[in-house]
Each structure stands twice: as structure tokens, then as C-alpha cells.
Design a protein around this motif. Structure first.
Motif, mmCIF file in Angstrom:
data_model
loop_
_atom_site.group_PDB
_atom_site.id
_atom_site.type_symbol
_atom_site.label_atom_id
_atom_site.label_comp_id
_atom_site.label_asym_id
_atom_site.label_seq_id
_atom_site.Cartn_x
_atom_site.Cartn_y
_atom_site.Cartn_z
ATOM 1 N N PRO A 162 83.685 -83.834 6.485
ATOM 2 C CA PRO A 162 85.144 -83.703 6.592
ATOM 3 C C PRO A 162 85.788 -83.458 5.240
ATOM 4 O O PRO A 162 85.305 -83.924 4.205
ATOM 5 N N ILE A 163 86.903 -82.722 5.264
ATOM 6 C CA ILE A 163 87.726 -82.532 4.071
ATOM 7 C C ILE A 163 88.641 -83.744 3.944
ATOM 8 O O ILE A 163 89.253 -84.171 4.934
ATOM 9 N N VAL A 164 88.736 -84.301 2.755
ATOM 10 C CA VAL A 164 89.606 -85.469 2.525
ATOM 11 C C VAL A 164 90.641 -85.114 1.459
ATOM 12 O O VAL A 164 90.453 -84.162 0.689
ATOM 13 N N ARG A 189 100.258 -92.600 -0.185
ATOM 14 C CA ARG A 189 99.162 -93.551 0.066
ATOM 15 C C ARG A 189 98.728 -93.561 1.533
ATOM 16 O O ARG A 189 97.607 -93.926 1.868
ATOM 17 N N ARG A 190 99.624 -93.120 2.438
ATOM 18 C CA ARG A 190 99.262 -93.097 3.850
ATOM 19 C C ARG A 190 98.203 -92.037 4.153
ATOM 20 O O ARG A 190 97.669 -91.997 5.253
ATOM 21 N N ALA A 191 97.904 -91.175 3.174
ATOM 22 C CA ALA A 191 96.894 -90.122 3.380
ATOM 23 C C ALA A 191 95.481 -90.621 3.112
ATOM 24 O O ALA A 191 94.516 -89.899 3.359
ATOM 25 N N ARG A 192 95.333 -91.855 2.633
ATOM 26 C CA ARG A 192 94.036 -92.266 2.086
ATOM 27 C C ARG A 192 92.904 -92.306 3.109
ATOM 28 O O ARG A 192 91.742 -92.195 2.732
ATOM 29 N N SER A 193 93.200 -92.476 4.388
ATOM 30 C CA SER A 193 92.115 -92.513 5.376
ATOM 31 C C SER A 193 91.992 -91.210 6.154
ATOM 32 O O SER A 193 91.251 -91.130 7.135
ATOM 33 N N ALA A 194 92.693 -90.163 5.735
ATOM 34 C CA ALA A 194 92.702 -88.899 6.489
ATOM 35 C C ALA A 194 91.394 -88.133 6.314
ATOM 36 O O ALA A 194 90.815 -88.097 5.231
#
Length: 312
Positions: A285-287, A297-302
Motif C-alpha cells: 500500500p501507498i502511505v 495527523r489524522r492521515a497517519r493510519s491511511a
């Protein structure tokens, strides 16, 4: 004001390999970040169908997508109805479909929606405020064992049974009506030492109840499979997940649809005739890059996974 920072904005849209005259579906319109970028890339006979079940998100999108509305159709619906939505629009095939499974920031920040453990509000957590099931019914009416089960499965909460016991005990005395009351019960169910480390002690329980209220995992599975079925050869899916269970579903569906021959290896030639439906574009996956994480910070688990429909 509907303020939401779109996660993996460019990467997810680039993953669709947009053709100017193609037909695309954004199954999770939200703040319209991905939709506005898709709409800016289509022209001529191209079209974007943008789906959301949240009235506020749809009203915001009308403004944000105003320059592109001749190519855009907004639809109020749950994305699990993807196939029916396209049938109603007389669209038999599409060139790309995007899912961003994060809860939009305004939903988290709007206290009365009941998604946040940081604000005291009525127990709600409905994405679609017209549906009957809310967090109140889950917390006050579901059997203790079922609550423990969803906390463990959807929230990966190791103190699920203790928290469910606290909830069941309290509701015998009084209904649990607010997020603040629920947070206190969750804290009582988690040992003090465990509460002092890691994220907010209510995070996993709130996530689990939200997933249950909105039947998020089943809706996603059904919609992703429908989207793959509706793709034209060469069409692509871009999926952003924020939870290990969502990512596992996406990964397993991509694997299943990208399988070719399933005959035993000692068969001299293929007897099953199976051919892959998908080619997986992102083996890993691309992170988000560090710069995006610093901004949001809400992107950290994407995680972003992309696949392409192949000719059979």
C-alpha cells in the motif's frame, strides 16, 4: 464551514489514471477533495458521480464543485447501493471508482454527531441521520456478549468483555444517553495502568460502535465488489483505508479477483478456465509522506491500494 484535509489527495486520483472522457465514481464524497481533483481532469463526455449520505457534505460539495457541475452528479445514498445508483442513472460501465473510508473531519468535530470521545453529546454516530439504528440502541439494547464481540472485532479492544460488563451493569440502573457517560464506563472497564499508555482509552470502543452503527465493513465489501464488476477493462479502483480490518478486506478482494488458474500444480494443463479480473497495481500500500503527516495527523493510519480491471 466544512473544513476537511483530504488524505492522499493526489496519489489516490493519480491511481485512477483519469481519461478526460471517462466516467468515474467517488463513493465517499466527504469534503469533495478527491472529487474536485477528478472533476478538474475530465471534459467532453466525461462524468463524475459523487456519492455521500451526509446532507452537510452534499451541500458543501455543491459549492466546492460549482465550476465543474456540468460534468458532476451528486447523489445522496450509501455507497453499498452503488449498483442501484448507476442503474438509476442509466450508466452500465465506469472507468474508475474511488473509496476514502475515513470519517470526515467535520463529522468528528461536530459534537452533536456523537463521533468524538472528546466532547459530551448524545449517543448517535450515524453517518446517515435518517437511519433508525444509532449508538444509543447499540449501547442500551444489544446483548452484553454482542457488545463485547464488536468491541473486540471492530475495535481490537483487549478489555472488550470488561467494558461490555460495565455498560450492561450501568444500563440496568439508568439508560446511557451521552458520549461522556460512555467514556466514563470505558475508563472503569480498563485497568488504570493500561489507561496511562497509548491513545485515549475510549478510542477503540468508539471506533467499534461507529463501525457497527453504520455497518461499515459489510457496506464496503459489497460496494467494492460491485465497483469491480462495473469497471470497464482498463478501469481502476483506488481505495484508502484507515483500519486494519478495512485494509484486509480490500487486500483479500484484490487477491481473490486477481487469481488466475486455480488447478492443482500437477495438472498437465488448465482445466478450471479461471482468468484474473484484476491486476493489482500496488503490491504494497501507498502511505502518506512525512510532509502530509506533519500537516494532518489524522492521515497517519491511511493506506492506499490500487487495482486495474483486465480484459478476459
Amino acid at each position: 464551514m466544512f473544513h476537511h484535509i483530504t488524505v492522499l489527495h493526489q496519489e489516490a486520483v493519480d491511481g485512477l489514471a483519469i481519461k478526460p472522457g471517462g466516467i468515474y465514481v467517488d463513493c465517499t464524497l466527504g469534503g469533495a477533495g478527491h472529487s474536485s481533483l477528478i472533476a478538474s481532469k475530465i471534459s467532453g463526455g466525461g462524468r463524475l458521480i459523487a456519492i455521500d449520505q451526509d446532507d452537510i457534505a452534499l451541500a458543501n460539495a455543491e459549492e466546492r464543485l460549482a465550476p465543474y457541475m456540468e460534468h458532476v452528479t451528486l447523489v445522496k445514498s450509501n455507497f453499498r447501493r452503488l449498483k442501484e445508483v448507476l442503474e438509476e442513472l442509466h450508466i452500465p460501465q465506469i472507468d474508475g471508482v474511488l473509496f476514502d473510508l475515513g470519517v470526515s473531519s467535520p463529522q468528528l468535530d461536530e459534537a452533536e454527531r456523537g463521533f468524538s470521545y472528546n466532547a459530551d453529546a448524545p449517543l448517535d454516530m450515524r453517518m446517515d441521520r435518517t437511519q433508525l439504528l444509532s449508538a444509543y440502541e447499540v449501547v442500551n439494547e444489544w446483548p452484553e456478549e454482542e457488545i463485547a464481540s464488536i468491541l473486540f472485532e471492530y475495535g481490537e479492544e483487549k478489555f472488550a468483555r470488561r467494558i461490555a460488563k460495565e455498560i450492561a451493569g450501568e444500563r440496568k440502573r439508568n439508560p446511557i444517553t451521552t458520549t461522556g457517560e460512555l467514556v466514563e464506563l470505558i475508563k472503569r472497564g480498563i485497568p488504570a495502568a493500561a489507561r496511562r499508555t497509548g491513545p485515549h482509552p475510549a478510542k477503540r470502543t468508539f471506533q467499534a460502535i461507529r463501525i457497527a452503527v453504520n455497518d461499515e465493513l459489510n457496506a464496503f465489501k459489497e460496494a467494492l465488489e460491485a465497483g469491480i464488476e462495473l469497471l470497464a477493462p482498463g478501469g481502476r479502483t483506488s481505495v484508502i483505508t484507515f483500519h486494519s480490518l478495512e485494509d484486509r478486506i480490500c487486500k483479500q478482494i484484490y487477491q481473490e479477483y486477481s487469481k488466475g488458474c486455480v488447478c492443482p500444480p500437477d495438472f498437465p494443463q488448465c482445466a478450471c478456465g479461471n482468468k484474473p479480473t484484476l491486476k493489482v497495481i500496488t503490491r504494497k500500500p501507498i502511505v502518506p509522506e512525512e510532509a502530509e503527516l506533519n500537516e494532518n495527523r489524522r492521515a497517519r493510519s491511511a493506506k492506499l491500494r490500487i487495482a486495474e480491471k483486465v480484459e478476459k
